[in-house]
Design an enzyme around this catalytic site. Sequence first.
Site, PDB file in Angstrom:
ATOM      1  N   ASN A 184      -5.967   6.514  -1.135  1.00  0.00           N
ATOM      2  CA  ASN A 184      -6.930   5.988  -2.111  1.00  0.00           C
ATOM      3  C   ASN A 184      -7.579   4.681  -1.655  1.00  0.00           C
ATOM      4  O   ASN A 184      -8.214   3.985  -2.458  1.00  0.00           O
ATOM      5  CB  ASN A 184      -6.258   5.805  -3.480  1.00  0.00           C
ATOM      6  CG  ASN A 184      -5.158   4.736  -3.469  1.00  0.00           C
ATOM      7  OD1 ASN A 184      -5.073   3.925  -2.560  1.00  0.00           O
ATOM      8  ND2 ASN A 184      -4.307   4.753  -4.484  1.00  0.00           N
ATOM      9  N   ASP A 185      -7.435   4.343  -0.376  1.00  0.00           N
ATOM     10  CA  ASP A 185      -7.895   3.038   0.113  1.00  0.00           C
ATOM     11  C   ASP A 185      -9.402   2.830  -0.010  1.00  0.00           C
ATOM     12  O   ASP A 185      -9.854   1.764  -0.421  1.00  0.00           O
ATOM     13  CB  ASP A 185      -7.497   2.850   1.580  1.00  0.00           C
ATOM     14  CG  ASP A 185      -6.014   2.544   1.742  1.00  0.00           C
ATOM     15  OD1 ASP A 185      -5.321   2.437   0.718  1.00  0.00           O
ATOM     16  OD2 ASP A 185      -5.560   2.427   2.895  1.00  0.00           O
TER      17      ASP A 185
ATOM     18  N   ASP B 213      -8.027 -14.359 -18.919  1.00  0.00           N
ATOM     19  CA  ASP B 213      -8.712 -15.190 -17.933  1.00  0.00           C
ATOM     20  C   ASP B 213      -9.728 -16.108 -18.622  1.00  0.00           C
ATOM     21  O   ASP B 213     -10.318 -15.742 -19.630  1.00  0.00           O
ATOM     22  CB  ASP B 213      -9.416 -14.268 -16.935  1.00  0.00           C
ATOM     23  CG  ASP B 213     -10.108 -15.009 -15.826  1.00  0.00           C
ATOM     24  OD1 ASP B 213      -9.414 -15.710 -15.072  1.00  0.00           O
ATOM     25  OD2 ASP B 213     -11.342 -14.884 -15.700  1.00  0.00           O
TER      26      ASP B 213
ATOM     27  N   GLU C  47      -5.538 -18.647 -20.101  1.00  0.00           N
ATOM     28  CA  GLU C  47      -5.766 -19.578 -18.990  1.00  0.00           C
ATOM     29  C   GLU C  47      -6.595 -20.749 -19.515  1.00  0.00           C
ATOM     30  O   GLU C  47      -7.819 -20.682 -19.587  1.00  0.00           O
ATOM     31  CB  GLU C  47      -6.494 -18.888 -17.833  1.00  0.00           C
ATOM     32  CG  GLU C  47      -6.674 -19.821 -16.636  1.00  0.00           C
ATOM     33  CD  GLU C  47      -7.695 -19.321 -15.631  1.00  0.00           C
ATOM     34  OE1 GLU C  47      -7.559 -19.642 -14.443  1.00  0.00           O
ATOM     35  OE2 GLU C  47      -8.642 -18.617 -16.035  1.00  0.00           O
TER      36      GLU C  47
ATOM     37  N   ASN D  49       0.854  -1.193   0.000  1.00  0.00           N
ATOM     38  CA  ASN D  49       0.000   0.000   0.000  1.00  0.00           C
ATOM     39  C   ASN D  49       0.888   1.241   0.000  1.00  0.00           C
ATOM     40  O   ASN D  49       1.385   1.668   1.035  1.00  0.00           O
ATOM     41  CB  ASN D  49      -0.908  -0.020   1.233  1.00  0.00           C
ATOM     42  CG  ASN D  49      -1.935   1.100   1.209  1.00  0.00           C
ATOM     43  OD1 ASN D  49      -1.916   1.952   0.327  1.00  0.00           O
ATOM     44  ND2 ASN D  49      -2.836   1.086   2.180  1.00  0.00           N
TER      45      ASN D  49
ATOM     46  N   ASP E 125      -1.824  -1.096  -3.908  1.00  0.00           N
ATOM     47  CA  ASP E 125      -2.066  -0.252  -5.072  1.00  0.00           C
ATOM     48  C   ASP E 125      -0.844  -0.186  -5.984  1.00  0.00           C
ATOM     49  O   ASP E 125       0.196  -0.806  -5.717  1.00  0.00           O
ATOM     50  CB  ASP E 125      -2.493   1.155  -4.632  1.00  0.00           C
ATOM     51  CG  ASP E 125      -1.562   1.776  -3.593  1.00  0.00           C
ATOM     52  OD1 ASP E 125      -0.361   1.451  -3.606  1.00  0.00           O
ATOM     53  OD2 ASP E 125      -2.035   2.581  -2.771  1.00  0.00           O
TER      54      ASP E 125
END
Length: 622
Positions: free
Chosen positions: A147-148, A332, A361, A142, A167
């Site tokens: 910006n949490d 994905d 994947e 972090n 982040d």
Amino acid sequence: MYKTCTKTLVFPLLALFLSCQAFFAGAVTISRVEPSSWWVGMKNKTLQVMVYGPNIAKSVPTCKYPGVTLKEVARTDNPNYLFIYVEIAANTKPGTVAIRFTQGNQSQTYNYQLKARTDKSGALGFNTSDVLYLITPDRFANGNPANDNWDGVNVDRSNPDARHGGDLSGVSKNLDFIKDLGFTTVWFNPVQENKMPRGSYHGYAITDFYKIDPRFGSNEEFRDLTKTMHAKGLKVVMDMIFNHCGLAHPWMTDKPAKDWINNPDIYVQTNHAKLTAMDPYAAKKERDILLDGWFVPDMPDLNQRNRHLATYLIQNSIWWIEYARIDGIRQDTHPYPDYAFMARWCKEVMVEYPNFNIVGEVWYGKPGEVAWWQHGSALNKNNSYLKTVMDFPLTFTAEKAFEKTGNERGSEASGMYQLYEVIAQDFLYENPNNILTFLDNHDTGRFNRKDDDNLDRFKQAFAFLLTTRGIPQIYYGTEILMVGAKSEGDGQIRKDYPGGWEGDKSNAFTPDGRTEKQNEAFNYLRRLLQWRKTNEAVTTGKLIHYAPHESNVYVYARVKGNKTVLVMLNASGRDQALDMDRFTDVTANFTGGRDVITGKQITPDQGKVTVPARGQYILELN
């Protein structure tokens, strides 16, 4: 009094609302345009612009700009969307294209930016000379606590399934750490916006395909990060998802078309029957449920058979490549979207960026099943155009291959033989070098285990991973022996990196913050990674191996020109003296070799080399 006040206020407000509605009835309002900008000089000259606004489909778009031709204006069953297709000639100059939307006697002009392709960095792809470091951004570091929290979803590090605050800034502050470890490439789990009610820290429920999640940073921060990484000699791989979006995506409250989403009116769960994608006997209903069923209720399944959505997704990935100059994409759930669309996407990206690489994947347990998906496979009559596939069969085999089996003499049931057997089936692949190899990732249980009393298993496994064929990937935290079982939940295999948050009890980014055992593992892996960069035999050489049918010792060589690396992995519980006469077709005139880990010179004694129990040699022959 209450009723009187109500009447007094309501009627004037209603009259005002109706007069305003009449005034704006013919107004042209544009709420959103995607992509927001494009570039001149692209190989594909056609650009789709998706325009969103109330009744925008009733308007007529026009534009006059040298080199830009309006080819098609497409409307769907939703009047709030308009799809404009323009052709941009090769000699078009960058500038502002004024697109005029006219509806009756009202009009609105949108100034669309065509940019010059000034940034020629990146878009390099990745190959066998690289090692990928896989990061779950929310759990790595972090760097910017400001910006949490966003839109009522707050950081809660006590909850393994909540946002933890990692982040892009946290990654940026630790780039030297990653580079010093020996990695060449960073693969980010998805960083696009996931504005979901419960946070969606993993990133796989995208709610804005063109925007970095603000809890990670901004688009500009991501672009600056890739530039910094390129300046440091690091590449960037971006995770993308075309199979589904997040339930909170604006599309779900106002779909661009009725067929934009598969099964929009009733929830249908995918059956995960991935074999139906290639099974010649598969029932259509089974295949349809695989392709059109939703992963989970929070992730609506996208219908790539809608031509506008297909073009939208392809352009989105090209936009990110050009905007941030990323080097690769990991796609994905590759078998779940429409096959023809995925093949088209791979082909169009590779035409635009010939050095680029895409890894899909393809989660299957057998080599033939994975090989079917690789570009140009003789097993598949319809080319997938997918350059790199993920070697899940090797992952599943390696999980057990390095155990203390107790099998002293070795057999076809031994771990080393099973490992050899997977590699021996590389004849199924169109290109065995374009295979992503790994021991674990963000979806599997971690390779390291709580009950590993020493580093024997760790050392053997990574000696193998970093010297066999393919493109290695290592999951963040592996170097400090992070553990977590899949049965404990995904949050347990995606834990916070110690020291990534201010106030952490320990800081594993530094030697002093690691235990003695962690430092031993860290230094071993670092030595291997840094050495691998310098040895062409391992990164681009030919692989020659020997069946471990007698001693449960797997021996193989990597050969390029006059350089040979001989690897010996003893999975048995006792020292093994190997007769070197068996390996003369790779050892040739070499008289010995230097072990790259210890630096010791290993020379045959009476024609034999003794490999320690549960030990390994990586010998540069001399």
